[in-house]
Scaffold this motif. Structure first.
Motif: not given
Length: 280
Positions: A193, A197, A236, A250-251
């Motif tokens: 993640r 990101s 993501g 998102r991270g």
């Protein structure tokens, strides 16, 4: 939207396309390197691979762990210098979380890949093949980190955002960027993640740096960056909420763990009671 330079060039099928055709469409390697170097920062590109090593070797042991260690020490030195400048009494030596160094290494490498790809595409209508099999980088940590290709004529001619997104996806995202992310996650024991990101954020920031140097390219850069972020491999990592101009990860890149460093403006952790670092 205005046509990109090189719109009259035929689209090549990548590094396995006819070598005779691509030599007619590829920009002069020396001219390309000069134009990218003139942008400074992470846009540096060189014609010769002298003094560099294949990316695959740089992403393996012992070179990649050594790069992590060198960056970790450099970040600790920044912390020591910061303590001295603030007039604080000497205390314990700064301790840098190893994962922060891994994150910094990955961001540095991926930012250079995005910068070279975006600038070459939007200034020359050409995306160089930055696949791991061709790309060369410095063996260890240094700034700037020069990039070069074993075949500077390998690449794809592009016209317009759709072709540009496709070429950057095929020749950079699916190749060297993927390999950098995977190697850093595996050898650096850092979450996927964080890696995705970082990759998405690096793309956005590379685009912003290009626009800062070439404001006339703002619309084209925006279209290409948003097109790439729609790819499932980057989706993501972050997005532009409500279609706005502020990217949100998102991270977390973990830089807030460094002494004197707060949250980045695009950090997923920013919220009520946890503002972004105004000096970042």
């Amino acid at each position: 939207m205005l046509p990109l330079p090189g719109a009259d060039r035929p689209l090549l099928r990548g590094p396995r396309g006819a070598r005779r055709d691509r030599r007619l469409t590829a920009p002069d390697p020396v001219g390309l390197a000069r134009s990218l170097d003139a942008l400074q920062g992470f846009f540096g590109w060189q014609v010769s691979t002298d003094g560099l090593v294949p990316l695959g070797r740089a992403l393996a042991e012992p070179l990649l762990p050594a790069r992590f260690d060198a960056v970790r020490e450099a970040l600790a030195n920044v912390g020591r210098a910061s303590d001295g400048a603030s007039g604080d009494a000497p205390g314990a030596d700064p301790v840098v979380d190893p994962r922060v160094a891994v994150s910094a290494v990955q961001v540095g490498l991926v930012s250079r890949l995005w910068s070279v790809g975006l600038a070459s595409a939007l200034l020359h209508g050409w995306v160089p093949d930055l696949s791991t099999s061709l790309l060369h980088v410095s063996a260890g940590h240094r700034s700037p980190v020069p990039l070069a290709s074993a075949d500077p004529l390998a690449g794809r001619s592009v016209s317009g955002p759709v072709e540009t997104v496709g070429a950057l996806r095929d020749l950079i995202l699916a190749g060297s960027v993927h390999d950098v992310d995977r190697a850093c996650a595996r050898l650096g024991r850092t979450s996927a993640r964080v890696m995705v990101s970082n990759t998405a954020s690096a793309l956005v920031n590379s685009g912003r740096m290009l626009v800062r140097r070439r404001p006339d390219l703002e619309a084209q850069v925006d279209a290409v960056v948003r097109g790439l972020l729609a790819d499932r491999r980057l989706a993501g990592g972050g997005s532009f909420p409500d279609g706005g101009s502020q990217f949100r990860r998102r991270g977390c890149c973990l830089y807030y763990r460094l002494p004197g460093h707060g949250l980045c403006p695009d950090c997923v952790l920013v919220g009520p009671g946890r503002p972004a670092d105004e000096h970042h």
